[in-house]
Design an enzyme around this catalytic site. Structure first.
Site, PDB file in Angstrom:
ATOM      1  N   GLY A 185       0.805  -1.222   0.000  1.00 39.18           N
ATOM      2  CA  GLY A 185       0.000   0.000   0.000  1.00 39.18           C
ATOM      3  C   GLY A 185       0.832   1.262   0.000  1.00 39.18           C
ATOM      4  O   GLY A 185       1.695   1.483  -0.855  1.00 39.18           O
ATOM      5  N   GLY A 186       0.567   2.090   1.014  1.00 45.07           N
ATOM      6  CA  GLY A 186       1.251   3.378   1.096  1.00 45.07           C
ATOM      7  C   GLY A 186       2.763   3.240   1.206  1.00 45.07           C
ATOM      8  O   GLY A 186       3.508   4.149   0.822  1.00 45.07           O
ATOM      9  N   GLY A 213      11.591  10.572 -35.762  1.00 44.66           N
ATOM     10  CA  GLY A 213      11.153  11.260 -34.544  1.00 44.66           C
ATOM     11  C   GLY A 213      12.150  11.054 -33.425  1.00 44.66           C
ATOM     12  O   GLY A 213      12.345  11.938 -32.573  1.00 44.66           O
ATOM     13  N   ALA A 214      12.795   9.888 -33.419  1.00 45.26           N
ATOM     14  CA  ALA A 214      13.753   9.604 -32.353  1.00 45.26           C
ATOM     15  C   ALA A 214      14.949  10.557 -32.424  1.00 45.26           C
ATOM     16  O   ALA A 214      15.533  10.923 -31.409  1.00 45.26           O
ATOM     17  CB  ALA A 214      14.213   8.154 -32.440  1.00 45.26           C
TER      18      ALA A 214
END
Ligand code: HXC
Length: 493
Positions: A157-158, A388-389
């Protein structure tokens, strides 16, 4: 609590350190001798119900305070699994949050040792609010002081979300991380899974990317913490640390990087041949291995390295690698650490898996991170930078301070074969025997590094053996490019 009980709760004998031993013992191994000053050792929870009124351990399961690592002040806390499962209730949360807040206020790094079942179930919503308070402190400190989370036992959890909000997570072989443990998984979904398969070091080091460093034991976790901290400034208002300049080991960079653009090699050999003493602290080494990130020094000063890894998926960029790179670039930018980028990228990985997996959204993160970064940033194109790279990997057009390239490098929208088959499609259909000649012409006229240098996309073509000296000179010239100060936080990837 009697002295006898306290000793039993917190193993004070550091030499007997085993996973699960007392939090104080762990802190004594992490921190400089006699540097730790504890704050809140007598703090107790005020909750009642479910038997809690009969268990009010001093410290409430977490040891917090301030100490020193290699002479540098840090805020620290360590949860103790043997006290109420290391679970976090209201008092425990207040101690952790105050430790983080105080470190942020004082401008020193914060180190948290997590070993906890998460929100203390008996305290109900008060425990959840406690985590809310801790998370708020993590976010408020983000980009202001470095935050390092160690995970040294089962964390639920936390106890996983607070580390996820911090800058770096170091996970030992004894640790696991999950939002809900195996028993809850079984109850809710019927799935039978053990802690390691659900969230062990392999899962987070290789598949989820939630662990930045995976180590064998507590001792290694402390060593990595010290090494990492050595590269980082105390805060966004401080300059990154400096060390005596060291030459790299003798490495023939022309040997490391084969000329043939399709031959694989390990870019980490190149990095080690360029940086001070050949030292490179790789981050997330086993996740998204097509992009290598980590810290080194050049000319005695910390740099963040981002490099395409030709031996993994041919160094192609994909969504996962983009997310990995983006957060690292954001961290370096937040803390004034210059970026050195080694480019050898055939493009973004095409296909439905990537498109459906959000490569546009994820790739945009890396593009945004580089484009907005105001720290000095220098790229070296080793062999190729396509499509694009090319743009995303810290090109001139998105604000690189300098782009260097090795002779023979190619910069283009795509590889020559693919490009020629599209541009000269009709000519190739009519005269197929001309295809090779057309490809060669395209390579010469459109892709050659000299074309990019003439139009200013590349600032200078340099011999491989001059790479380090060029980087040293350029980084020196950019030393005043950014004054220390808060720029932005470091949002989780
Ligand atoms: C109170 C807890 C506890 C918790 C463990 N203990 N977790 N007590 N609150 N959350 C206690 C156990 O009762 C036990 O006490 C002791 O700690 C050791 O636990 P074991 O289960 O025996 O240990 P182990 O088998 O190692 O398993 C560890 C574990 C498991 C996987 C962490 O304890 C577990 O699943 N705990 C619950 C995890 C969870 O769901 N937490 C809430 C998450 S919600 P005794 O007295 O018997 O020794 C949350 C809110 C924020 O954290 C969420 C943000 C996303």
């Amino acid at each position: 609590m009697t002295e006898a009980t306290r000793t039993e709760t917190f193993a004070l004998d550091a030499t007997a350190l085993q996973p699960g031993d007392g939090a104080r013992a762990r802190l004594s191994r992490l921190l400089d001798p006699r540097s730790f000053v504890e704050l809140g050792s007598a703090r107790q929870h005020r909750a009642s119900g479910f038997g809690l009124e009969r268990q009010r351990p001093d410290g409430d399961g977490v040891v917090a305070g301030t100490g020193a690592v290699e002479g540098r002040s840090v805020g620290v806390y360590a949860q103790d699994r043997r006290v109420l499962g290391g679970s976090l209730g209201e008092a425990h949360a207040d101690k952790v949050a105050r430790c983080i807040e105080q470190a942020a206020r004082g401008g020193v790094p914060v180190i948290g040792i997590n070993d906890s079942g998460g929100a203390r179930i008996q305290e109900g919503v008060a425990a959840l609010d406690g985590y809310g308070r801790v998370f708020t402190a993590n976010v408020a400190a983000s980009g202001r002081v470095p935050q390092i989370a160690l995970l040294l036992g089962p964390c639920a959890g936390g106890a996983t979300y607070s580390p996820a909000l911090m800058d770096f997570t170091i996970m030992s072989d004894e640790a696991s991380m999950f939002l809900t443990g195996p028993r809850v998984v079984k109850a809710v979904t019927g799935e039978d899974v053990d802690a390691r398969s659900l969230g062990g070091p392999e899962v987070h080091g290789e598949r989820s990317g939630s662990a930045h460093f995976v180590v064998d034991d507590d001792e290694q976790a402390f060593a990595v913490t010290r090494e990492l901290l050595g590269y980082l400034p105390d805060s966004a208002w401080a300059r990154p640390t400096e060390a005596p300049v060291e030459d790299p080991p003798e490495v023939d960079l022309r040997e490391v990087v084969p000329e043939d653009g399709r031959s694989p090699y390990d870019v980490r050999h190149l990095i080690r041949g360029v940086v001070d003493g050949g030292r490179f602290l790789e981050v997330q080494a086993h996740w998204a291995q097509n992009l290598v990130i980590g810290f080194s020094r050049i000319d005695g000063r910390t740099v963040g390295i981002v490099a395409n890894q030709a031996r993994w998926l041919a160094g192609v960029l994909d969504g996962t690698a983009a997310e990995k790179g983006a957060r690292f670039v954001r961290f370096c930018d937040a803390f004034g650490i210059p970026l050195v980028v080694a480019v050898d990228v055939p493009g973004f990985l095409p296909g439905t898996t990537q498109e459906h997996g959000g490569v546009i959204r994820k790739g945009a993160k890396l593009l945004h991170a580089f484009t907005s970064a105001t720290v000095p940033r220098v790229s070296v194109v080793l062999r190729k930078a396509f499509g694009g790279a090319y743009i995303v990997m810290n090109s001139r057009s998105i604000g690189a301070d300098a782009v260097l390239a090795w002779p023979g490098a190619e910069l283009a929208v795509m590889g020559a074969e693919g490009a020629a088959d599209i541009v000269f499609r009709r000519a190739i259909v009519e005269e197929p025997e001309r295809r090779d000649e057309l490809i060669a012409g395209y390579r010469r006229d459109a892709m050659d590094v000299d074309v990019a240098a003439r139009r200013g996309s590349v600032d200078e073509v340099i011999a491989p053996e001059d790479t380090r000296s060029a980087l040293v000179a350029i980084l020196r010239s950019l030393r005043g490019a950014r004054q220390p100060g808060f720029v932005h936080d470091n949002m989780p990837q």
